[in-house]
Design an enzyme around this catalytic site. Sequence first.
Site, PDB file in Angstrom:
ATOM      1  N   LYS A 256       1.003  -1.057   0.039  1.00 39.91           N
ATOM      2  CA  LYS A 256       0.094   0.038  -0.030  1.00 39.91           C
ATOM      3  C   LYS A 256       0.922   1.263   0.223  1.00 39.91           C
ATOM      4  O   LYS A 256       2.074   1.173   0.361  1.00 39.91           O
ATOM      5  CB  LYS A 256      -0.849  -0.075   1.189  1.00 39.91           C
ATOM      6  CG  LYS A 256      -2.078  -1.079   1.353  1.00 39.91           C
ATOM      7  CD  LYS A 256      -3.008  -0.733   2.205  1.00 39.91           C
ATOM      8  CE  LYS A 256      -3.909  -1.811   2.353  1.00 39.91           C
ATOM      9  NZ  LYS A 256      -4.969  -1.742   1.229  1.00 39.91           N
ATOM     10  N   ARG A 330     -10.192 -11.654   1.026  1.00 38.35           N
ATOM     11  CA  ARG A 330     -11.083 -12.596   0.397  1.00 38.35           C
ATOM     12  C   ARG A 330     -10.586 -14.140   0.563  1.00 38.35           C
ATOM     13  O   ARG A 330     -11.208 -15.076   0.468  1.00 38.35           O
ATOM     14  CB  ARG A 330     -11.415 -12.092  -1.132  1.00 38.35           C
ATOM     15  CG  ARG A 330     -10.160 -12.048  -1.911  1.00 38.35           C
ATOM     16  CD  ARG A 330     -10.233 -11.466  -3.296  1.00 38.35           C
ATOM     17  NE  ARG A 330     -10.414 -10.006  -3.119  1.00 38.35           N
ATOM     18  CZ  ARG A 330     -10.640  -9.064  -3.737  1.00 38.35           C
ATOM     19  NH1 ARG A 330     -10.611  -9.405  -5.043  1.00 38.35           N
ATOM     20  NH2 ARG A 330     -10.777  -7.790  -3.416  1.00 38.35           N
TER      21      ARG A 330
HETATM   22  N1  BES Z   1      -8.260  -3.904   3.608  1.00 33.76           N
HETATM   23  C1  BES Z   1      -8.313  -3.376   2.269  1.00 33.76           C
HETATM   24  C2  BES Z   1      -9.714  -2.530   1.691  1.00 33.76           C
HETATM   25  C3  BES Z   1      -9.678  -1.403   2.333  1.00 33.76           C
HETATM   26  C4  BES Z   1      -9.390  -0.115   1.804  1.00 33.76           C
HETATM   27  C5  BES Z   1     -10.446  -1.089   3.694  1.00 33.76           C
HETATM   28  C6  BES Z   1      -9.560   0.906   2.303  1.00 33.76           C
HETATM   29  C7  BES Z   1     -10.678   0.123   4.320  1.00 33.76           C
HETATM   30  C8  BES Z   1     -10.325   1.353   3.348  1.00 33.76           C
HETATM   31  C9  BES Z   1      -8.258  -4.722   1.407  1.00 33.76           C
HETATM   32  O1  BES Z   1      -7.491  -5.669   1.729  1.00 33.76           O
HETATM   33  C10 BES Z   1      -7.591  -4.122  -0.092  1.00 33.76           C
HETATM   34  O2  BES Z   1      -6.427  -3.842   0.051  1.00 33.76           O
HETATM   35  N2  BES Z   1      -8.340  -4.306  -1.152  1.00 33.76           N
HETATM   36  C11 BES Z   1      -7.899  -3.813  -2.346  1.00 33.76           C
HETATM   37  C12 BES Z   1      -8.127  -5.025  -3.352  1.00 33.76           C
HETATM   38  C13 BES Z   1      -7.493  -4.978  -4.590  1.00 33.76           C
HETATM   39  C14 BES Z   1      -6.019  -5.048  -4.593  1.00 33.76           C
HETATM   40  C15 BES Z   1      -7.998  -6.037  -5.275  1.00 33.76           C
HETATM   41  C16 BES Z   1      -8.499  -2.394  -2.782  1.00 33.76           C
HETATM   42  O3  BES Z   1      -9.551  -2.490  -2.422  1.00 33.76           O
HETATM   43  O4  BES Z   1      -7.745  -1.741  -3.413  1.00 33.76           O
HETATM   44 ZN    ZN Z   2      -5.410  -5.538   1.577  1.00 30.29          ZN
END
Ligand code: BES
Ligand code: ZN
Length: 477
Positions: A256, A330
């Site tokens: 991230k 997931r």
């Molecule tokens: N924990 C995050 C989702 C999230 C983002 C929660 C912002 C709260 C605030 C999740 O694990 C994630 O990073 N999802 C990615 C998925 C993508 C890589 C397919 C996302 O949503 O960008």
């Molecule tokens: Zn994530």
Amino acid sequence: MQTTAPGLAFRLTLPDEWQGDFSIELAPGLELPPPGRPGKKIGETLLVETASGQHRLVISVGEAEKIDAEALRKAGGAAAKWLSSHAIASVGLEVGPQGKLSAAEALSAFVEGALLRSFSFDELKSGKREAGETTVYVLAAGETGELEAALQHSQSTAAGVNLARRISHRPPNLSNPVTLAETARELAQELGLKCTILDEKALAELGAGAILAVGQGSHTPSHLIVLEYAGADPQAQPVVVVGKAITFDTGGYSLKTRDGMLGMKFDKSGGADVLGVLQAVAALKLPARVVGIIAAAENMVSAAAYRPDDIITSLSGKTIEILSTDAEGRLVLADALTYAQQNYQPKVLLDLATLTGGVVTALGDVRAGLFCNNEALADALFASGERTGERLWRLPMDDEYAELIKGDDSDLRNSSKSRGAHPIQGAIFLKQFVADDVPWAHLDVAGVADTEQEKAYTGKGSTGFGIRLILDYLENR
Ligand code: BES
Ligand code: ZN
Ligand code: ZN
């Protein structure tokens, strides 16, 4: 652990036994208020001095025709906020029927809002808030049995929500899959729940390769935590509630950004909510059999961490190619959903997860995404959302979306290269792990589990979103 928020205690009292000189009145708001009456904005407060020199806090519950439970929760939130900044030891609360709500319904919603608003996460502050406790004497004539039950109900509910919020707020250096499992075990002991904890060894023996992959880069081993509340019939098919508990989500090698990582301690909110639900169902003695499953792991970067391009084998036997190590929620949920079906024959299967940033883009911090394979369940959850103020909006899962997460060299991939429909990709990925005949709903709470914006009765930070909704569903299905 069964504490209501510090700062507010409610006590039912007969009006003529109460001698205090400070009271709270709930009043419909007026467009142009005469002196002594509040404006029409819900939660607007006005402090007035009565002819006999007593003080009275008048709180607006909005336009008379529109008064509902949400208005009363907001008024309760406003009262708690006002009381927390004024040192008042005791106050009388005058409650009667409000709009279409009976006195008991109004009291229940008001107390819920007040107790939720008075939550604060101060276990790591050295100069603990010294604000004294305020005793709220609920001045009620007549049906005390109903009012007492309403009071109990809101206190148990708020205690469950506030427990989850406290756990969600704990920072990742202090809260990890191991401490979560300990907390769950303590809670189970306290409440008389059955508790099963699967550590990495147990998960490896089962072949739960998806949750294990996510946690393999962390010093703290992943855990699958199971809590069972027997309800009236321990043989009944249970409602199973699964929660995502990533105690910190760095994104892994699909790292991230600096800003995107902030707040990722809240990525365990779904799992914390499961503890809140279980505590509340036990306190409320609901007749339903309820099983809670928490998929706990920490998503870190290290030489041992999983990589993009890895192909892993999940508990279901399905193989998954990793396109993004940041789509980890997931993966842990896939194994938890499989575990639920292998062991519990769910009557209904629910999952709560801060799954995608995309749902934040779509729905912001107002509604959570609802994905469901069963119309009746979707309708019931939607209705519970409207009643509790934990509102949902249904998103689709057409078969075409499943093309996005089909694998090339594997059965599935955990994400696609396409930028489109991310919340749906997450949901339809989970759907691959749920039998068609099991009524299942996935709540993507990424936008609502915590907020930077102060809310009328949850303030800032963790909201515990989903707990009151699930309790309402369990009580009304
Ligand atoms: N924990 C995050 C989702 C999230 C983002 C929660 C912002 C709260 C605030 C999740 O694990 C994630 O990073 N999802 C990615 C998925 C993508 C890589 C397919 C996302 O949503 O960008
Ligand atoms: Zn994530
Ligand atoms: Zn995550």
